[in-house]
Every structure is written in structure tokens, then in C-alpha cells.
Design a protein around this motif. Sequence first.
Motif, PDB file in Angstrom:
ATOM      1  N   LYS A 102       0.861  -1.176   0.000  1.00 15.84           N
ATOM      2  CA  LYS A 102       0.000   0.000   0.000  1.00 15.84           C
ATOM      3  C   LYS A 102       0.899   1.228   0.000  1.00 15.84           C
ATOM      4  O   LYS A 102       1.815   1.335   0.817  1.00 15.84           O
ATOM      5  N   ALA A 103       0.660   2.150  -0.924  1.00 12.76           N
ATOM      6  CA  ALA A 103       1.442   3.385  -1.012  1.00 12.76           C
ATOM      7  C   ALA A 103       0.536   4.566  -0.692  1.00 12.76           C
ATOM      8  O   ALA A 103      -0.559   4.687  -1.248  1.00 12.76           O
ATOM      9  N   THR A 104       1.003   5.437   0.211  1.00 15.06           N
ATOM     10  CA  THR A 104       0.233   6.610   0.620  1.00 15.06           C
ATOM     11  C   THR A 104       1.101   7.849   0.517  1.00 15.06           C
ATOM     12  O   THR A 104       2.206   7.888   1.074  1.00 15.06           O
ATOM     13  N   LEU A 132       4.482  -2.704   3.594  1.00 17.95           N
ATOM     14  CA  LEU A 132       4.778  -4.018   3.016  1.00 17.95           C
ATOM     15  C   LEU A 132       4.436  -5.109   4.014  1.00 17.95           C
ATOM     16  O   LEU A 132       4.766  -4.998   5.194  1.00 17.95           O
ATOM     17  N   ALA A 133       3.790  -6.161   3.543  1.00 15.61           N
ATOM     18  CA  ALA A 133       3.528  -7.333   4.386  1.00 15.61           C
ATOM     19  C   ALA A 133       4.806  -8.170   4.452  1.00 15.61           C
ATOM     20  O   ALA A 133       5.723  -7.993   3.648  1.00 15.61           O
ATOM     21  N   ALA A 134       4.874  -9.068   5.413  1.00 13.20           N
ATOM     22  CA  ALA A 134       6.052  -9.938   5.557  1.00 13.20           C
ATOM     23  C   ALA A 134       6.320 -10.684   4.263  1.00 13.20           C
ATOM     24  O   ALA A 134       5.419 -11.277   3.682  1.00 13.20           O
ATOM     25  N   LEU A 182       9.506   0.109  -6.820  1.00  9.08           N
ATOM     26  CA  LEU A 182       9.610   1.550  -6.614  1.00  9.08           C
ATOM     27  C   LEU A 182       9.520   2.334  -7.918  1.00  9.08           C
ATOM     28  O   LEU A 182       9.800   3.527  -7.939  1.00  9.08           O
ATOM     29  N   GLU A 183       9.131   1.666  -9.010  1.00 13.61           N
ATOM     30  CA  GLU A 183       9.171   2.326 -10.308  1.00 13.61           C
ATOM     31  C   GLU A 183       8.293   3.571 -10.398  1.00 13.61           C
ATOM     32  O   GLU A 183       8.543   4.434 -11.205  1.00 13.61           O
ATOM     33  N   THR A 218      13.532  -2.750  -6.367  1.00 12.35           N
ATOM     34  CA  THR A 218      12.444  -3.412  -5.653  1.00 12.35           C
ATOM     35  C   THR A 218      12.845  -3.592  -4.196  1.00 12.35           C
ATOM     36  O   THR A 218      13.977  -3.960  -3.899  1.00 12.35           O
ATOM     37  N   LEU A 219      11.916  -3.326  -3.303  1.00 12.99           N
ATOM     38  CA  LEU A 219      12.112  -3.552  -1.870  1.00 12.99           C
ATOM     39  C   LEU A 219      11.615  -4.949  -1.511  1.00 12.99           C
ATOM     40  O   LEU A 219      10.604  -5.403  -2.031  1.00 12.99           O
ATOM     41  N   THR A 220      12.305  -5.603  -0.603  1.00  6.88           N
ATOM     42  CA  THR A 220      11.853  -6.872  -0.031  1.00  6.88           C
ATOM     43  C   THR A 220      12.055  -6.777   1.475  1.00  6.88           C
ATOM     44  O   THR A 220      13.061  -6.252   1.935  1.00  6.88           O
ATOM     45  N   THR A 221      11.090  -7.307   2.234  1.00  9.26           N
ATOM     46  CA  THR A 221      11.206  -7.255   3.683  1.00  9.26           C
ATOM     47  C   THR A 221      10.858  -8.615   4.279  1.00  9.26           C
ATOM     48  O   THR A 221       9.903  -9.257   3.838  1.00  9.26           O
ATOM     49  N   PRO A 222      11.642  -9.104   5.271  1.00  8.40           N
ATOM     50  CA  PRO A 222      11.332 -10.394   5.895  1.00  8.40           C
ATOM     51  C   PRO A 222      10.133 -10.300   6.828  1.00  8.40           C
ATOM     52  O   PRO A 222       9.504 -11.301   7.139  1.00  8.40           O
ATOM     53  N   GLN A 223       9.814  -9.119   7.306  1.00  6.05           N
ATOM     54  CA  GLN A 223       8.667  -8.918   8.192  1.00  6.05           C
ATOM     55  C   GLN A 223       7.898  -7.703   7.705  1.00  6.05           C
ATOM     56  O   GLN A 223       8.377  -6.964   6.861  1.00  6.05           O
ATOM     57  N   ALA A 224       6.713  -7.510   8.233  1.00  3.44           N
ATOM     58  CA  ALA A 224       5.930  -6.340   7.842  1.00  3.44           C
ATOM     59  C   ALA A 224       6.732  -5.076   8.128  1.00  3.44           C
ATOM     60  O   ALA A 224       7.429  -4.996   9.143  1.00  3.44           O
ATOM     61  N   ALA A 225       6.660  -4.127   7.227  1.00  5.08           N
ATOM     62  CA  ALA A 225       7.444  -2.900   7.388  1.00  5.08           C
ATOM     63  C   ALA A 225       6.742  -1.732   6.734  1.00  5.08           C
ATOM     64  O   ALA A 225       6.000  -1.889   5.767  1.00  5.08           O
ATOM     65  N   THR A 226       6.990  -0.561   7.264  1.00  6.68           N
ATOM     66  CA  THR A 226       6.580   0.680   6.640  1.00  6.68           C
ATOM     67  C   THR A 226       7.853   1.406   6.241  1.00  6.68           C
ATOM     68  O   THR A 226       8.726   1.648   7.075  1.00  6.68           O
ATOM     69  N   VAL A 227       7.956   1.709   4.981  1.00  2.88           N
ATOM     70  CA  VAL A 227       9.144   2.369   4.450  1.00  2.88           C
ATOM     71  C   VAL A 227       8.748   3.760   3.988  1.00  2.88           C
ATOM     72  O   VAL A 227       7.755   3.931   3.268  1.00  2.88           O
ATOM     73  N   THR A 228       9.494   4.758   4.423  1.00  3.41           N
ATOM     74  CA  THR A 228       9.265   6.130   3.994  1.00  3.41           C
ATOM     75  C   THR A 228      10.194   6.430   2.828  1.00  3.41           C
ATOM     76  O   THR A 228      11.406   6.236   2.924  1.00  3.41           O
TER      77      THR A 228
END
Length: 162
Positions: free
Chosen positions: A2-4, A62-64, A70-71, A94-104
Motif C-alpha cells: 500500500k502506497a500513501t 509491506l507485508a512480511a 519503486l518504479e 524493488t524492496l523486499t522485507t522479511p517482516q511487515a514494514a513501513t518504508v518512507t
Amino acid sequence: MKATLTVPPAGEPLTLAEAKLHLRVDLNDDDALITALISAAREQVEFLTGQRLITQTWELELAAGERGGLEGLLPIQSLTSASAYTLDGRWPPTLTTPQAATVTVICGFGNAQAVPSSIRQWMLLRIGTWYEQREALVSGTASELPRGFADALLDPWCVPRC
């Protein structure tokens, strides 16, 4: 993902005065229309190129294990997160996360002067067309300019989409 949008652009890549000069408009009667056309042209450039023009801030949720491209948020000025993430070496990134994360993500070329001149020129050409031709179809007029004439101005800035 989800992008806000959390901090919108502080302005537009073109001023009303620049657009009016290009359009050869001296009166203030159409200022609201021209201002709306500037915003519409910026939005169209951002959609077509996959890049943001003026600095703005987005939050990506991002979910886990989720991968998030990021295009649509290039060029990236900075990425921050309280959680771990990886940024792969592919293009577009591309971002990848092992756990749920919020990236600014802070993205954009910077201020209006940092926006490439070919993008600004495309916007002026598009605004001019929209200003003069306020309907989608006008009977008895010339057809649209060939694609290579104006739209090729954006080619160097278009990000490949996966």
C-alpha cells in the motif's frame, strides 16, 4: 503493498507565468484553467515516466515477505524504515522485507528548476494543445502531431515497468 502520499509536492514544475508566456496569454481570465492544466500535465508525466517531478514523501506498507516495486516513486532521494528491508540491484529497484514494514520514501527530482528541461517542454506542449483544443475531438481539424514530435521528449525519463 500500500502506497500513501504523506507530503505532497510543494509546487508544480511550471509556474502560471511560464505557462501563460508559452500560451501567449496576457489576461487573467483563464488562470484557473491554466493552473489545472499544469497539474494535469504533471500528473500525466508522472504516470507516463514512472517518476515523480517535485520532491514528495510516500509511505509504503509491506507485508512480511512482500516485494514492492519503486518504479512509480523515482528518482529516490532517501529510504528509511524502522524495520529491516533490502533493496535489490535490479532496475527498477524493488524492496523486499522479511517482516511487515513501513518504508518512507522521499522522491522526486527536487524543486522546479531540477526538473529536466525536456520534461518541462513536453508539459508546455501538452498544455498548449489542451488549452487550444478543449474537446477530445474537433471536426475538420488536423490530427494529433506524430508521437515522435512531442512524446519522444519523455523517452529518456521513462522507467521500464515490470
